[in-house]
Design a protein around this motif. Structure first.
Motif, PDB file in Angstrom:
ATOM      1  N   SER A 426       0.833  -1.201   0.000  1.00 22.62           N
ATOM      2  CA  SER A 426       0.000   0.000   0.000  1.00 22.62           C
ATOM      3  C   SER A 426       0.870   1.255   0.000  1.00 22.62           C
ATOM      4  O   SER A 426       0.540   2.257  -0.634  1.00 22.62           O
ATOM      5  CB  SER A 426      -0.919   0.002   1.226  1.00 22.62           C
ATOM      6  N   TYR A 427       1.978   1.195   0.702  1.00 22.13           N
ATOM      7  CA  TYR A 427       2.922   2.309   0.762  1.00 22.13           C
ATOM      8  C   TYR A 427       3.444   2.639  -0.640  1.00 22.13           C
ATOM      9  O   TYR A 427       3.622   3.803  -1.002  1.00 22.13           O
ATOM     10  CB  TYR A 427       4.080   1.943   1.687  1.00 22.13           C
ATOM     11  N   ASP A 428       3.689   1.602  -1.437  1.00 15.98           N
ATOM     12  CA  ASP A 428       4.249   1.799  -2.780  1.00 15.98           C
ATOM     13  C   ASP A 428       3.186   1.837  -3.869  1.00 15.98           C
ATOM     14  O   ASP A 428       3.508   1.809  -5.060  1.00 15.98           O
ATOM     15  CB  ASP A 428       5.260   0.703  -3.099  1.00 15.98           C
ATOM     16  N   TYR A 429       1.915   1.901  -3.493  1.00 16.05           N
ATOM     17  CA  TYR A 429       0.840   1.969  -4.490  1.00 16.05           C
ATOM     18  C   TYR A 429       0.809   3.357  -5.126  1.00 16.05           C
ATOM     19  O   TYR A 429       0.728   4.376  -4.430  1.00 16.05           O
ATOM     20  CB  TYR A 429      -0.505   1.671  -3.826  1.00 16.05           C
ATOM     21  N   LYS A 430       0.883   3.397  -6.460  1.00 16.32           N
ATOM     22  CA  LYS A 430       0.840   4.667  -7.203  1.00 16.32           C
ATOM     23  C   LYS A 430      -0.487   4.760  -7.944  1.00 16.32           C
ATOM     24  O   LYS A 430      -0.852   3.851  -8.699  1.00 16.32           O
ATOM     25  CB  LYS A 430       1.994   4.751  -8.204  1.00 16.32           C
ATOM     26  N   ASP A 431      -1.234   5.856  -7.736  1.00  9.11           N
ATOM     27  CA  ASP A 431      -2.528   6.001  -8.386  1.00  9.11           C
ATOM     28  C   ASP A 431      -2.381   6.596  -9.790  1.00  9.11           C
ATOM     29  O   ASP A 431      -1.269   6.845 -10.265  1.00  9.11           O
ATOM     30  CB  ASP A 431      -3.485   6.829  -7.518  1.00  9.11           C
ATOM     31  N   LYS A 432      -3.494   6.818 -10.451  1.00  8.60           N
ATOM     32  CA  LYS A 432      -3.468   7.300 -11.833  1.00  8.60           C
ATOM     33  C   LYS A 432      -2.884   8.704 -11.954  1.00  8.60           C
ATOM     34  O   LYS A 432      -2.460   9.116 -13.037  1.00  8.60           O
ATOM     35  CB  LYS A 432      -4.883   7.268 -12.414  1.00  8.60           C
ATOM     36  N   LYS A 433      -2.863   9.433 -10.860  1.00 10.28           N
ATOM     37  CA  LYS A 433      -2.282  10.773 -10.877  1.00 10.28           C
ATOM     38  C   LYS A 433      -0.776  10.751 -10.644  1.00 10.28           C
ATOM     39  O   LYS A 433      -0.126  11.794 -10.649  1.00 10.28           O
ATOM     40  CB  LYS A 433      -2.940  11.640  -9.801  1.00 10.28           C
TER      41      LYS A 433
END
Length: 472
Positions: A426-433
């Motif tokens: 979750s810490y390394d999750y990158k969203d579409k932005k």
């Protein structure tokens, strides 16, 4: 699950006594074992740790190795030579389908991403299973295996051999005797990883070795071309296959305090993650790979008591050294260890629960607490025998009740271990932005429902989608 753990502790609290029916192997003379008292075992994954598992159960003297399976013929060669009469397969599904009538039990010693599907197929066929740690790659898989063990009435054991050692039992007895009061914090740490992590996936694929079935090795994982420096060991650092430092060592290191404190599901998880730099002041972003280091904080709700704060550290990160330790005394075993802090004292141990001590260590020699828990003969070396004897005696037997790490215990432990990885991913999750919304937050966990309630992107890591026709 917590109640099951308590039942286990209580069931082993009194040494077995009384008269027994004379077993048939005694009637048959010294060294004789009746055919019905022998266990017919198949091994899935027989190189590396798999070799230890197959030969370990065989050393009981009550096991016949009847079938073997591995996707790497070279890695399998030593065990195949040792058990020359055993049939050999590359695909575990073919082995179980063709040899099922000959097999009583199965050892599973493959990379983490294959544990669940292999163990589940065996259990559905009524086979007892011994599964290497971590029990599974995902939290969902751990829950399904735990439930399946009870549903199919099979004997199960996870390969965290320290759970059969005397150390963890001493710590349980010390804690129940009140030697450190009420636990408030736990610190656990490891020097892993000792394999590459925090790196990009290699750009140049190469041809797989002729003796390796790459498609079968990938199994449930997404298809990728073969690359060097992955098989047979460095897969541990890649999320598609391994579970990083937590998956490798936490089932050994977190298990003593987990057992001592009768912990269930954590209520929350948060983390900080070590950075990898590529170029001047530029942090690399490699979401396929586990990080080089991490610090996880889990919190456990305990009815009627304050929450327990449980720390995990890897990659060389360690807790502050306790003041009670002398300057030249080693903390844990140096690279790994556990400290449990209580309201009236502290205790410490090394990997596998070895060398438990009160702090200051001078107190340890004065401990006079009676042994109330069952001791596994030969300690951690008897971890295999512990399972074999239970398999022969059957589900629900007295031997079954003596199991050190059945899935009723190993499953919830594994879920807690994998909560750390849920926080890391979750810490390394990158969203579409292109932003990282999971950094700096605490994941709130609904254990019974297996769901993060305050950050939905984290839930994609609770359960994987399998490639091809693999399923639970």
């Amino acid at each position: 699950m917590k109640n099951n753990r308590r039942k286990f502790l209580k069931s082993t609290a009194v040494a077995v006594a009384g008269f027994y029916v004379v077993p048939r192997h005694v009637l048959g003379g010294p060294g004789f074992t009746a055919p019905s008292d022998r266990l017919q075992v198949a091994g899935i994954g027989i190189g590396g740790m798999g070799k230890n598992d197959v030969t370990g159960v065989h050393r009981s003297g009550k096991v016949d190795i009847v079938s073997l399976c591995d996707v790497d013929d070279t890695r399998a060669s030593d065990v195949r030579k040792q058990f020359g009469k055993a049939s050999y397969y590359r695909d575990f599904r073919e082995m179980l389908e063709k040899e099922g009538d000959r097999i009583d039990a199965v050892t599973v010693s493959t990379p983490d991403h294959m544990h669940a599907v292999q163990a589940m197929m065996a259990m559905k066929m009524g086979k007892h299973v011994y599964v290497q740690k971590p029990l599974s790659h995902d939290i969902y898989e751990a829950r399904m295996l735990t439930e399946a063990a009870e549903k199919y009435k099979v004997v199960t054991q996870m390969g965290n051999q320290g759970s059969s050692g005397d150390g963890v039992r001493k710590m349980v007895e010390w804690y129940q005797a009140g030697l450190i009061g009420e636990a408030t914090k736990v610190y656990s740490w490891t020097n892993r990883p000792v394999w590459p992590q925090g790196i990009p996936w290699p750009e140049e694929p190469i041809a797989p070795p002729a003796d390796l079935d790459w498609d079968l090795w990938l199994g449930t994982a997404p298809y990728k071309e073969y690359v060097g420096n992955l098989v047979p060991f460095n897969w541990r650092g890649w999320w598609d296959y391994g579970t990083g430092a937590l998956g490798d060592m936490a089932c050994h290191i977190m298990e003593p305090p987990f057992r001592v404190l009768e912990l269930g599901y954590p209520k929350s998880a948060e983390c900080s993650v070590g950075s990898v730099y590529v170029g001047e002041f530029q942090r690399g972003y490699f979401p396929d790979s586990c990080p080089p280091s991490s610090h996880i904080t889990l919190r456990f709700d305990r009815p009627g008591k304050e929450d327990l704060e449980f720390h995990w550290m890897d990659g060389g990160i360690q807790p502050t050294r306790p003041e009670e330790l002398e300057p030249n005394e080693q903390m844990g075993d140096g690279g790994n260890g556990v400290i449990i802090e209580g309201t009236e004292g502290k205790m410490m141990c090394s990997t596998y629960g070895i060398n438990p001590q009160l702090l200051p260590t001078s107190k340890t020699k004065d401990i006079n607490v009676p042994e109330t828990l069952y001791r596994v003969p030969k300690g951690d070396r008897g971890h295999y025998d512990n399972w074999v004897e239970a398999c022969i005696a059957g589900y629900g037997s007295d031997e079954f009740k003596k199991l050190s790490s059945p899935f009723s215990i190993a499953g919830p432990l594994t879920e807690s271990v994998l909560m750390g990885n849920l926080a890391i991913r979750s810490y390394d999750y990158k969203d579409k932005k292109g932003e990282f919304p999971g950094r700096g937050i605490k994941l709130v966990w609904d254990g019974p429902e297996m769901k993060v309630t305050n950050f939905d992107p984290a839930n994609q890591f609770v359960k994987r989608e399998y490639r091809g026709n693999y399923s639970l």
